[in-house]
Design a protein around this motif. Structure first.
Motif, PDB file in Angstrom:
ATOM      1  N   SER A   7      70.291  15.761 -33.343  1.00  0.00           N
ATOM      2  CA  SER A   7      68.869  16.056 -33.160  1.00  0.00           C
ATOM      3  C   SER A   7      67.938  14.964 -33.657  1.00  0.00           C
ATOM      4  O   SER A   7      66.850  14.784 -33.111  1.00  0.00           O
ATOM      5  CB  SER A   7      68.518  17.382 -33.849  1.00  0.00           C
ATOM      6  OG  SER A   7      68.807  17.303 -35.229  1.00  0.00           O
ATOM      7  N   ASN A  76      70.610  27.079 -26.594  1.00  0.00           N
ATOM      8  CA  ASN A  76      69.371  26.314 -26.440  1.00  0.00           C
ATOM      9  C   ASN A  76      69.645  24.920 -25.890  1.00  0.00           C
ATOM     10  O   ASN A  76      68.847  24.375 -25.127  1.00  0.00           O
ATOM     11  CB  ASN A  76      68.632  26.212 -27.779  1.00  0.00           C
ATOM     12  CG  ASN A  76      67.937  27.507 -28.143  1.00  0.00           C
ATOM     13  OD1 ASN A  76      67.972  28.465 -27.394  1.00  0.00           O
ATOM     14  ND2 ASN A  76      67.324  27.552 -29.301  1.00  0.00           N
ATOM     15  N   TYR A  77      70.771  24.361 -26.279  1.00  0.00           N
ATOM     16  CA  TYR A  77      71.105  23.027 -25.788  1.00  0.00           C
ATOM     17  C   TYR A  77      71.425  23.059 -24.294  1.00  0.00           C
ATOM     18  O   TYR A  77      71.149  22.091 -23.582  1.00  0.00           O
ATOM     19  CB  TYR A  77      72.285  22.444 -26.568  1.00  0.00           C
ATOM     20  CG  TYR A  77      72.705  21.108 -26.042  1.00  0.00           C
ATOM     21  CD1 TYR A  77      71.892  19.991 -26.224  1.00  0.00           C
ATOM     22  CD2 TYR A  77      73.876  20.956 -25.309  1.00  0.00           C
ATOM     23  CE1 TYR A  77      72.247  18.758 -25.715  1.00  0.00           C
ATOM     24  CE2 TYR A  77      74.239  19.728 -24.807  1.00  0.00           C
ATOM     25  CZ  TYR A  77      73.432  18.630 -25.004  1.00  0.00           C
ATOM     26  OH  TYR A  77      73.779  17.419 -24.491  1.00  0.00           O
ATOM     27  N   VAL A  80      68.478  22.328 -22.270  1.00  0.00           N
ATOM     28  CA  VAL A  80      68.161  20.893 -22.309  1.00  0.00           C
ATOM     29  C   VAL A  80      69.065  20.134 -21.345  1.00  0.00           C
ATOM     30  O   VAL A  80      68.617  19.260 -20.595  1.00  0.00           O
ATOM     31  CB  VAL A  80      68.324  20.359 -23.749  1.00  0.00           C
ATOM     32  CG1 VAL A  80      68.233  18.850 -23.779  1.00  0.00           C
ATOM     33  CG2 VAL A  80      67.266  20.958 -24.665  1.00  0.00           C
ATOM     34  N   SER A 118      61.276  19.380 -23.012  1.00  0.00           N
ATOM     35  CA  SER A 118      62.353  20.272 -23.445  1.00  0.00           C
ATOM     36  C   SER A 118      63.176  19.611 -24.559  1.00  0.00           C
ATOM     37  O   SER A 118      63.669  20.281 -25.459  1.00  0.00           O
ATOM     38  CB  SER A 118      63.251  20.651 -22.269  1.00  0.00           C
ATOM     39  OG  SER A 118      64.040  19.556 -21.850  1.00  0.00           O
ATOM     40  N   TYR A 119      63.293  18.263 -24.518  1.00  0.00           N
ATOM     41  CA  TYR A 119      64.001  17.560 -25.580  1.00  0.00           C
ATOM     42  C   TYR A 119      63.251  17.660 -26.896  1.00  0.00           C
ATOM     43  O   TYR A 119      63.838  17.883 -27.948  1.00  0.00           O
ATOM     44  CB  TYR A 119      64.216  16.084 -25.218  1.00  0.00           C
ATOM     45  CG  TYR A 119      65.145  15.873 -24.056  1.00  0.00           C
ATOM     46  CD1 TYR A 119      66.317  16.595 -23.946  1.00  0.00           C
ATOM     47  CD2 TYR A 119      64.845  14.962 -23.060  1.00  0.00           C
ATOM     48  CE1 TYR A 119      67.173  16.403 -22.889  1.00  0.00           C
ATOM     49  CE2 TYR A 119      65.698  14.766 -21.995  1.00  0.00           C
ATOM     50  CZ  TYR A 119      66.868  15.494 -21.913  1.00  0.00           C
ATOM     51  OH  TYR A 119      67.709  15.307 -20.869  1.00  0.00           O
ATOM     52  N   TYR A 122      63.693  21.072 -28.219  1.00  0.00           N
ATOM     53  CA  TYR A 122      65.010  21.274 -28.838  1.00  0.00           C
ATOM     54  C   TYR A 122      65.096  20.566 -30.186  1.00  0.00           C
ATOM     55  O   TYR A 122      65.693  21.094 -31.135  1.00  0.00           O
ATOM     56  CB  TYR A 122      66.136  20.780 -27.928  1.00  0.00           C
ATOM     57  CG  TYR A 122      67.492  21.153 -28.464  1.00  0.00           C
ATOM     58  CD1 TYR A 122      67.981  22.439 -28.314  1.00  0.00           C
ATOM     59  CD2 TYR A 122      68.265  20.235 -29.173  1.00  0.00           C
ATOM     60  CE1 TYR A 122      69.207  22.806 -28.840  1.00  0.00           C
ATOM     61  CE2 TYR A 122      69.489  20.595 -29.692  1.00  0.00           C
ATOM     62  CZ  TYR A 122      69.966  21.878 -29.522  1.00  0.00           C
ATOM     63  OH  TYR A 122      71.177  22.232 -30.050  1.00  0.00           O
ATOM     64  N   PHE A 125      63.447  22.791 -32.588  1.00  0.00           N
ATOM     65  CA  PHE A 125      64.330  23.929 -32.875  1.00  0.00           C
ATOM     66  C   PHE A 125      65.448  23.515 -33.831  1.00  0.00           C
ATOM     67  O   PHE A 125      65.779  24.225 -34.781  1.00  0.00           O
ATOM     68  CB  PHE A 125      64.916  24.468 -31.567  1.00  0.00           C
ATOM     69  CG  PHE A 125      66.170  25.265 -31.743  1.00  0.00           C
ATOM     70  CD1 PHE A 125      66.138  26.570 -32.205  1.00  0.00           C
ATOM     71  CD2 PHE A 125      67.415  24.698 -31.462  1.00  0.00           C
ATOM     72  CE1 PHE A 125      67.293  27.290 -32.384  1.00  0.00           C
ATOM     73  CE2 PHE A 125      68.579  25.410 -31.642  1.00  0.00           C
ATOM     74  CZ  PHE A 125      68.523  26.718 -32.099  1.00  0.00           C
TER      75      PHE A 125
END
Length: 201
Positions: A7, A76-77, A80, A118-119, A122, A125
């Protein structure tokens, strides 16, 4: 560790590479054409992004299997990853495969930006999840330290009780309670040699 690496290192690298693809794609679509060298540049960036995405996939899978709540990280990934596939397919189809570029540059920019956002989502998150994991570990460590200190305190009390009991028994064998032994010693120091000393023997 794998979640931190994915991340905070892999995801920003991938986002930067895709940002370059977006910039070139918008430029080529705006002018309506791209030379072979320009297309080669985009292909090289896409290849680099695929390598980065594979490393990101590996890191996320390791992170998801090695910690509590890993299913949520993997779910969640997946969103992405889907966005990545969409923007790669869009770039290949509308920028690399067509001789004349007619796809609207604004639509390309919007689709790419949605994917890049979205990246960032994430990454946010993942940082929140890391914060939760570290807080849980800190609290667990605190609880272990508190339990250890409680055990040490309890053990100290037990040892003190055993020592006091042993010393009292020893004093009783040597001539009674400490107060009695003190009286006998004081009588002898006064010269009272007629003092009787009582022992258990």
């Amino acid at each position: 560790y794998f979640l931190i690496e994915a991340s905070l290192m892999r995801l920003p690298e991938l986002t930067e590479t895709l940002g370059k693809v977006r910039a070139l794609g918008v430029e080529f679509l705006t002018k309506g054409s791209a030379t072979a060298e320009e297309r080669m540049q985009v292909r090289a960036l896409l290849l680099m992004s695929k390598t980065q995405m594979n490393m990101l996939d590996t890191g996320i899978k390791k992170a998801a299997t090695g910690m509590r709540g890993g299913e949520l990280i993997a779910q969640n990934y997946q969103a992405v990853n889907n966005q990545y596939q969409n923007i790669i397919a869009l770039t290949e189809h509308e920028v690399l495969d067509r001789e004349l570029l007619s796809y609207p540059s604004e639509s390309f920019y919007t689709a790419f930006t949605f994917g890049l956002n979205s990246y960032f989502g994430y990454a946010s998150f993942a940082v929140d999840r890391l914060d939760g994991i570290l807080s849980e570990r800190k609290n667990a460590h605190k609880n272990r330290m508190f339990a250890l200190l409680s055990y040490v305190f309890l053990l100290t009390l037990i040892v003190a009780f055993v020592c006091i009991t042993f010393i009292r028994k020893l004093l009783l064998q040597l001539g009674g309670e400490p107060l009695y032994a003190t009286e006998v010693v004081q009588a002898i120091t006064r010269g009272d040699l007629d003092c009787q000393i009582e022992t258990v023997h």
